[in-house]
Write a protein that holds these residues in place. Structure first.
Motif, short mmCIF file in Angstrom:
data_model
loop_
_atom_site.label_atom_id
_atom_site.label_comp_id
_atom_site.label_asym_id
_atom_site.label_seq_id
_atom_site.Cartn_x
_atom_site.Cartn_y
_atom_site.Cartn_z
N ASP A 195 0.82 -1.15 -0.12
CA ASP A 195 0.13 0.03 0.13
C ASP A 195 1.00 1.27 -0.13
O ASP A 195 1.73 1.52 0.84
CB ASP A 195 -0.94 -0.01 1.33
N ASP B 89 -8.32 0.80 -7.04
CA ASP B 89 -8.31 1.33 -5.71
C ASP B 89 -7.60 2.55 -5.56
O ASP B 89 -7.27 3.19 -4.50
CB ASP B 89 -7.78 0.13 -4.76
N TRP C 76 -13.09 4.32 8.40
CA TRP C 76 -13.50 3.21 9.05
C TRP C 76 -13.02 3.08 10.21
O TRP C 76 -13.60 2.58 11.28
CB TRP C 76 -13.56 2.02 8.17
N GLN D 132 -17.72 -3.76 7.03
CA GLN D 132 -16.96 -4.82 6.05
C GLN D 132 -16.83 -4.74 4.58
O GLN D 132 -16.24 -5.11 3.82
CB GLN D 132 -16.93 -6.32 6.68
N ILE E 203 -17.12 -2.45 2.52
CA ILE E 203 -15.97 -1.52 1.86
C ILE E 203 -14.50 -2.39 1.51
O ILE E 203 -13.70 -1.94 0.98
CB ILE E 203 -15.88 -0.14 2.46
N SER E 204 -14.19 -3.70 2.45
CA SER E 204 -13.08 -4.30 2.39
C SER E 204 -13.49 -5.43 2.21
O SER E 204 -13.37 -6.39 3.43
CB SER E 204 -12.02 -3.91 3.36
N ASP F 92 -11.74 -8.32 1.73
CA ASP F 92 -10.74 -8.95 2.22
C ASP F 92 -10.85 -9.58 3.71
O ASP F 92 -10.31 -10.58 4.20
CB ASP F 92 -9.42 -8.91 2.04
N SER G 291 -10.11 -7.21 6.31
CA SER G 291 -9.25 -6.64 7.14
C SER G 291 -9.84 -5.63 8.09
O SER G 291 -9.34 -5.65 9.27
CB SER G 291 -8.34 -5.80 6.05
N ILE G 292 -11.04 -5.06 7.85
CA ILE G 292 -11.73 -4.38 8.68
C ILE G 292 -12.19 -5.31 10.04
O ILE G 292 -11.93 -4.85 11.01
CB ILE G 292 -12.92 -3.54 8.15
N TYR H 243 -14.31 -15.34 5.76
CA TYR H 243 -13.18 -14.50 5.91
C TYR H 243 -11.95 -15.26 6.33
O TYR H 243 -11.80 -15.04 7.45
CB TYR H 243 -13.37 -13.14 6.90
#
Length: 312
Positions: free
Chosen positions: A145, A178, A192, A222, A224-225, A227, A229-230, A261
Motif C-alpha cells: 500500500d 483502488d 472506518w 466490512q 468496503i473491504s 478481504d 481486514s476491517i 473471511y
C-alpha cells in the motif's frame, strides 16, 4: 537468505517501508501488524504539512503476482541476472529456485504468511522505492500500500504513472480501481478506523452485549473491504480483553465468520487459549465445515490454518 544477508540488507535501510525486517523481542524478524496509531498520526501530520494532495494506491493481487525470476532482477540488477540466469549455483538464482519449490515449481506467486515471502516482497519493492525517492517523491509504503504526499495534482498523477512504470519492470500491476487522489488536509486515519474506534467498548467495561454489538457494527463496515481486514482490525482491538464465557461467545461468533473471511483464522488460537476444555473438544464439526468450504474454493492457506487448529 541467511548466508547472503549482507547482500540483501538494503531492505532494512529504506525510509519508505513501514515493514522493515529487524529482530523483535519475541525472536521474529517480521511482524505483520497495524502500525502504532500514535506513530501513524505523527507521520501523517509531518508528511502532509505544506502539501496539497495525497495519493493512495496499492498493487493488484500482490503476493500471488510476484514473478520468481524478478527476485534476481532486484537482487543484482536486470543485466547481471539475465546474463547469469542459467548459472544455478549463483546465490540469487538459488533464492529464485527455492522460492519456486514452495509453489510446485511455478514462477508466479509466493506463499502468504512466511517471513521469507515478506523479505522477497521487500527485496523487490525496496528497489522501486529507491527509484521514486531519488526522483523526489515523498511517500510511505505499508507492504504493497502506497501513500504519497504531493504539491500539485499533476505531481500526484506523475507519481501514479512512475510507480506503475517501475512496477511493470518486475511484472507487477498497479491496482487502478483502488487508486485515489485526494486534497489535503485530510484525516490521519481511514474513515472506518475513526468510526470503529469511536464505537469500541472500553477495555475495562466489555460485556456480552457491547462486544457483540461492536462486532456486528464492524461486520456492516466490512462491505468496503472484501478481504476481511476491517473485521480483523475490530477483532484484534478487543480479543485480548475478553475472558471466560465472553471468550466462548466471541469464539462462536468468529467461527461463523471464518468460512467467508479466512484472514480471521489465525486469531482462533488466542480464544482457544482462553478456554478450558475439560473433556471433549466441542468445535470439531464447525472446524470441519470451515475446512470443507475452503477445500471447495481451493484456499490452501485457509485449509492449512484450519488443519493446524484441529491438530492442536
Amino acid at each position: 537468505m541467511h548466508d547472503n544477508w549482507e547482500k540483501i540488507e538494503y531492505i532494512t535501510q529504506t525510509e519508505n517501508s513501514i515493514i522493515v525486517p529487524k529482530e523483535h523481542s519475541d525472536g521474529r524478524i517480521i511482524i505483520m501488524d497495524y502500525e502504532n496509531s500514535k506513530e501513524q498520526i505523527k507521520r501523517h501530520i509531518k508528511l502532509s504539512f505544506n502539501k496539497r494532495f495525497y495519493v493512495y494506491t496499492d498493487i493488484s493481487n500482490f503476493y500471488p503476482s510476484i514473478y520468481s525470476h524478478s527476485i534476481p532482477w532486484a537482487l543484482v540488477g536486470f543485466d547481471e541476472a539475465k546474463q547469469k540466469k542459467n548459472e544455478r549455483n549463483e546465490w540469487f538464482n538459488k533464492i529464485d529456485e527455492y522460492q519456486r519449490s514452495t509453489k510446485r515449481n511455478e514462477t508466479n506467486g509466493v506463499p502468504i504468511g512466511p517471513a521469507t515471502s515478506n523479505i522477497i516482497s521487500e527485496i523487490i519493492l525496496a528497489r522501486i522505492d529507491k527509484k521514486l525517492k531519488d526522483e523526489g517523491f515523498m511517500f510511505i509504503r505499508f507492504i504493497d500500500d502506497y501513500t504519497a504526499y504531493l504539491d500539485t495534482y499533476d505531481e500526484a498523477e506523475k507519481f501514479i504513472r512512475r510507480l506503475s512504470e517501475e512496477l511493470s519492470k518486475y511484472k507487477l500491476l498497479l491496482n487502478v480501481k483502488d487508486t485515489i487522489i485526494e486534497q489535503l488536509p485530510s484525516p490521519s486515519s481511514a474513515e472506518w478506523i475513526v468510526d470503529l474506534t469511536s464505537r469500541m467498548p472500553d477495555k475495562g467495561n466489555i460485556n456480552h452485549t457491547n462486544m457483540i454489538r461492536f462486532l456486528d457494527y464492524a461486520l456492516t463496515k466490512q462491505a468496503i473491504s472484501p478481504d476481511g481486514s476491517i473485521l480483523k482490525y475490530a477483532v484484534k482491538s478487543i480479543i485480548y480483553d475478553v475472558k471466560g464465557d465472553m471468550a466462548k461467545l466471541f469464539l462462536q461468533y468468529l467461527l461463523g465468520l471464518c468460512k467467508k473471511y479466512p484472514i480471521l483464522l489465525p486469531l482462533l488460537d488466542i480464544l482457544f487459549g482462553k478456554i478450558t476444555f475439560n473433556s471433549e473438544f466441542p468445535y470439531t464439526d464447525q472446524l470441519l465445515k470451515i475446512l470443507d468450504e475452503h477445500t471447495i474454493n481451493k484456499r490452501s492457506d485457509a485449509m492449512t490454518w484450519t488443519l493446524l487448529r484441529m491438530v492442536k
